[in-house]
Write an enzyme that holds these catalytic residues in place. Sequence first.
Site, PDB file in Angstrom:
ATOM      1  N   LYS A   1     -41.213  64.504 -39.145  1.00  0.00           N
ATOM      2  CA  LYS A   1     -42.947  64.784 -39.700  1.00  0.00           C
ATOM      3  C   LYS A   1     -43.920  64.151 -39.783  1.00  0.00           C
ATOM      4  O   LYS A   1     -44.646  64.269 -39.689  1.00  0.00           O
ATOM      5  CB  LYS A   1     -42.830  65.079 -41.017  1.00  0.00           C
ATOM      6  CG  LYS A   1     -41.807  66.452 -41.251  1.00  0.00           C
ATOM      7  CD  LYS A   1     -42.206  67.150 -42.663  1.00  0.00           C
ATOM      8  CE  LYS A   1     -40.837  66.516 -43.359  1.00  0.00           C
ATOM      9  NZ  LYS A   1     -39.293  66.812 -43.034  1.00  0.00           N
TER      10      LYS A   1
ATOM     11  N   CYS B   1     -17.542  80.211 -38.679  1.00  0.00           N
ATOM     12  CA  CYS B   1     -17.397  81.147 -37.020  1.00  0.00           C
ATOM     13  C   CYS B   1     -15.650  81.024 -36.504  1.00  0.00           C
ATOM     14  O   CYS B   1     -15.722  80.965 -35.645  1.00  0.00           O
ATOM     15  CB  CYS B   1     -18.487  80.654 -36.683  1.00  0.00           C
ATOM     16  SG  CYS B   1     -19.816  81.090 -36.904  1.00  0.00           S
TER      17      CYS B   1
ATOM     18  N   ARG C   1     -40.954  66.308 -30.119  1.00  0.00           N
ATOM     19  CA  ARG C   1     -40.394  66.956 -30.725  1.00  0.00           C
ATOM     20  C   ARG C   1     -40.889  68.181 -31.063  1.00  0.00           C
ATOM     21  O   ARG C   1     -41.885  68.306 -31.134  1.00  0.00           O
ATOM     22  CB  ARG C   1     -39.511  66.055 -31.645  1.00  0.00           C
ATOM     23  CG  ARG C   1     -38.309  65.561 -31.399  1.00  0.00           C
ATOM     24  CD  ARG C   1     -37.833  65.104 -32.907  1.00  0.00           C
ATOM     25  NE  ARG C   1     -36.423  64.211 -32.481  1.00  0.00           N
ATOM     26  CZ  ARG C   1     -35.890  63.159 -33.555  1.00  0.00           C
ATOM     27  NH1 ARG C   1     -36.333  63.158 -34.689  1.00  0.00           N
ATOM     28  NH2 ARG C   1     -35.745  62.022 -32.808  1.00  0.00           N
TER      29      ARG C   1
ATOM     30  N   CYS D   1     -19.243  75.830 -37.190  1.00  0.00           N
ATOM     31  CA  CYS D   1     -18.857  76.187 -39.131  1.00  0.00           C
ATOM     32  C   CYS D   1     -17.431  77.352 -39.028  1.00  0.00           C
ATOM     33  O   CYS D   1     -17.084  77.595 -38.023  1.00  0.00           O
ATOM     34  CB  CYS D   1     -20.179  77.017 -39.947  1.00  0.00           C
ATOM     35  SG  CYS D   1     -20.260  78.779 -40.128  1.00  0.00           S
TER      36      CYS D   1
ATOM     37  N   GLN E   1     -43.993  69.364 -33.205  1.00  0.00           N
ATOM     38  CA  GLN E   1     -45.114  68.235 -33.552  1.00  0.00           C
ATOM     39  C   GLN E   1     -46.136  67.967 -32.906  1.00  0.00           C
ATOM     40  O   GLN E   1     -47.496  68.400 -33.688  1.00  0.00           O
ATOM     41  CB  GLN E   1     -44.247  66.726 -32.825  1.00  0.00           C
ATOM     42  CG  GLN E   1     -43.525  66.280 -33.782  1.00  0.00           C
ATOM     43  CD  GLN E   1     -42.814  65.125 -33.447  1.00  0.00           C
ATOM     44  OE1 GLN E   1     -42.232  64.792 -32.128  1.00  0.00           O
ATOM     45  NE2 GLN E   1     -42.391  64.138 -34.646  1.00  0.00           N
TER      46      GLN E   1
HETATM   47  N1  LIG Z   1     -40.705  62.989 -30.605  1.00  0.00           N
HETATM   48  C1  LIG Z   1     -40.064  62.108 -31.168  1.00  0.00           C
HETATM   49  N2  LIG Z   1     -38.529  61.927 -30.545  1.00  0.00           N
HETATM   50  C2  LIG Z   1     -38.260  60.816 -30.678  1.00  0.00           C
HETATM   51  N3  LIG Z   1     -37.810  60.832 -31.751  1.00  0.00           N
HETATM   52  C3  LIG Z   1     -38.519  61.016 -33.064  1.00  0.00           C
HETATM   53  C4  LIG Z   1     -39.458  61.766 -32.325  1.00  0.00           C
HETATM   54  N4  LIG Z   1     -41.282  61.693 -33.888  1.00  0.00           N
HETATM   55  C5  LIG Z   1     -39.928  61.653 -34.966  1.00  0.00           C
HETATM   56  N5  LIG Z   1     -39.051  60.844 -34.477  1.00  0.00           N
HETATM   57  C6  LIG Z   1     -37.786  59.475 -35.621  1.00  0.00           C
HETATM   58  O1  LIG Z   1     -37.435  59.991 -35.680  1.00  0.00           O
HETATM   59  C7  LIG Z   1     -37.091  59.960 -36.974  1.00  0.00           C
HETATM   60  C8  LIG Z   1     -37.472  60.405 -38.767  1.00  0.00           C
HETATM   61  O2  LIG Z   1     -38.740  61.143 -38.879  1.00  0.00           O
HETATM   62  P1  LIG Z   1     -38.957  60.728 -40.410  1.00  0.00           P
HETATM   63  O3  LIG Z   1     -38.392  59.652 -40.856  1.00  0.00           O
HETATM   64  O4  LIG Z   1     -41.193  61.098 -39.840  1.00  0.00           O
HETATM   65  O5  LIG Z   1     -38.158  62.593 -39.813  1.00  0.00           O
HETATM   66  P2  LIG Z   1     -38.814  63.239 -41.726  1.00  0.00           P
HETATM   67  O6  LIG Z   1     -38.895  64.711 -41.126  1.00  0.00           O
HETATM   68  O7  LIG Z   1     -40.187  62.451 -41.954  1.00  0.00           O
HETATM   69  O8  LIG Z   1     -38.390  63.221 -42.614  1.00  0.00           O
HETATM   70  P3  LIG Z   1     -37.693  62.958 -44.015  1.00  0.00           P
HETATM   71  O9  LIG Z   1     -38.103  64.467 -44.062  1.00  0.00           O
HETATM   72  O10 LIG Z   1     -36.083  62.935 -44.033  1.00  0.00           O
HETATM   73  O11 LIG Z   1     -38.797  62.659 -44.150  1.00  0.00           O
HETATM   74  C9  LIG Z   1     -38.069  58.710 -36.646  1.00  0.00           C
HETATM   75  O12 LIG Z   1     -36.594  57.402 -36.763  1.00  0.00           O
HETATM   76  C10 LIG Z   1     -38.736  58.891 -36.158  1.00  0.00           C
HETATM   77  O13 LIG Z   1     -39.132  57.746 -34.929  1.00  0.00           O
END
Ligand SMILES: Nc1ncnc2c1ncn2[C@@H]1O[C@H](COP(=O)(O)OP(=O)(O)OP(=O)(O)O)[C@@H](O)[C@H]1O
Length: 567
Positions: free
Chosen positions: A69, A428, A43, A425, A46
């Site tokens: 993250k 808008c 994403r 929203c 990343q």
């Molecule tokens: N590159 C990707 N493609 C598809 N899904 C992804 C990808 N990276 C992460 N995810 C999915 O997105 C979801 C959220 O990921 P994650 O828990 O790391 O989010 P976060 O940013 O840490 O959120 P939070 O702030 O709530 O902790 C998870 O289900 C993960 O598997």
Amino acid sequence: NQLNILLYCILTCLNVFFPNLDFSWSTELEQNLKDVFQLSTFRPLQLKAINLSMSGKDLFLVMPTGRGKSLCYQLPAVCSEGFTLVVTPLVSLMEDQLMYLKSIDVEAVSLNASSSKEHAKMVLAEMTDSKAPFKLLYVTPEKIAKSKLLMSRLEKAYNAGRLSRIAVDEVHCCSQWGHDFRPDYKLLGILKRQFPKVPLLGLTATATGSVLKDCQKILCVPEPITLTASFNRTNLYYEVRLKDSNSDDSVSDISALIKERYKDQSGIVYVFSQKDAETVSADLQGKGVNASPYHANMNPEDKSQVHRKWATNKIQVVVATVAFGMGIDKADVRFVIHHTISKSIENYYQESGRAGRDDKPADCIVYFGFNDIFRISTMVVMENVGQQKLLTMVDYCQNVDRCRRSVIAVHFDEVWDDEGCNEMCDVCHYITVDITQHAKDVVQIVELAGSLDEKLTPLKVTEAWMGKGPAKRRKMIQTTTLSRLEVEAIITSLLLQGYLSEDFSFTPYTTYFYLKLGGKAPLLKNQSHSITMKMRRTGLDANTVSTTQQTVQESFRQEAFGCISRD
Ligand SMILES: Nc1ncnc2c1ncn2[C@@H]1O[C@H](COP(=O)(O)OP(=O)(O)OP(=O)(O)O)[C@@H](O)[C@H]1O
């Protein structure tokens, strides 16, 4: 490390011209992304974050909740020697991560207050063992602050080159200016002071520039790179609804929404207090909604049962306090409704951000009630800048001159382009319309009645303008083809803007409300004088905008809160 940084800089420059150019770790990353994490692509941000971290840079990653993250330290951990130390604020978060990593066969361990002695002994021993299989060690900040044994083991692991990376999750907890300050986070500066060569990755969903500056100081990170992903969650529709604090209309409205618009769809209703969680949940149940309460005062088994049932769609709605928060990772949440405003925009963004993690459309609705401002105000009174933050939330709700998204984006220091909302929203959906001619027509009706020594109620003015009055009167006035709701909204606007005013008449039995010319009515004789008001566009998708009832409510609201200037 320095060689890696230099290499990274050169390759980044070259990447501009040769987009396929790879780092030495790129093949392994791609492979593990697919084979271990079962994901096909990265994403936004990343890969950049991972490459920087793999190059040994200290990094703050600000990325909206649910955007992934965790992958930014889990994938490097899998691709590096030794282990990554992950500091995370809650044991429940830690357990969720461990469960997930176990399910994909990544070895990870944790140390927290509830770890058994044997488990702790085993982990501490393995930290310096080059054959130990674990790639990630999760600890609470309290452990770092209180366990000298852990620090001495970390030091040994560092000297043996086994401490490959430090990830500080929810890094905003370091700063008192952040929305979730935790005192033990203040002590985490020890990590970078003791292990200066280990790259640190601070992760947060919500932190302003000043919070990050504070975190940088507290964590003793000399020159971190900050990567900020856009805060714009394009699939979320933001809406604010007015709440009459003296009635339970909002609960009826919420139950109607859940039963109609969100039939069979999963969601969260956030409430102010534990008592509200119980009562709103009971009210919704009484209205036939499959809801359960969740708050910090429930026993742990009940809490995890509610969470589990909701996660598996056996409960449609969780009516929760903010205790239902970190670690909630349900992909198909279609609505997050706030029965009461959040205490800050950061909190609101994070809570509402639990909607639509699967990137499909979802709604974030907040009910804004006058009395709630003061309930929350007394709650945040002890917090540093608590009032200031609350007022930014109030401004988000009250301001109908600015797109909701732009308020959020600007709050997080994001450069904002108004096109970015894409009409996702409620604001808008408003347009500013010139109502000068309408005002003249209405004023003429009231003026005419006055000259005939008649008094008109608002209902009579409405009907006269719509051409429903006596035939001979119809000939003397300019009638309109506007809808009744539009007519009512314009008359209300004229009343609130001072072109009309109230004329009360008392009888022994009742009080009559008539309309008379307001102080500003004479201004309409001036050809260059114009009046505008904000109105919701008509003909919009019924699934994403509110009912017609709402239109009137909204127009009352804009006026009542003085969003249209009284010129
Ligand atoms: N590159 C990707 N493609 C598809 N899904 C992804 C990808 N990276 C992460 N995810 C999915 O997105 C979801 C959220 O990921 P994650 O828990 O790391 O989010 P976060 O940013 O840490 O959120 P939070 O702030 O709530 O902790 C998870 O289900 C993960 O598997």
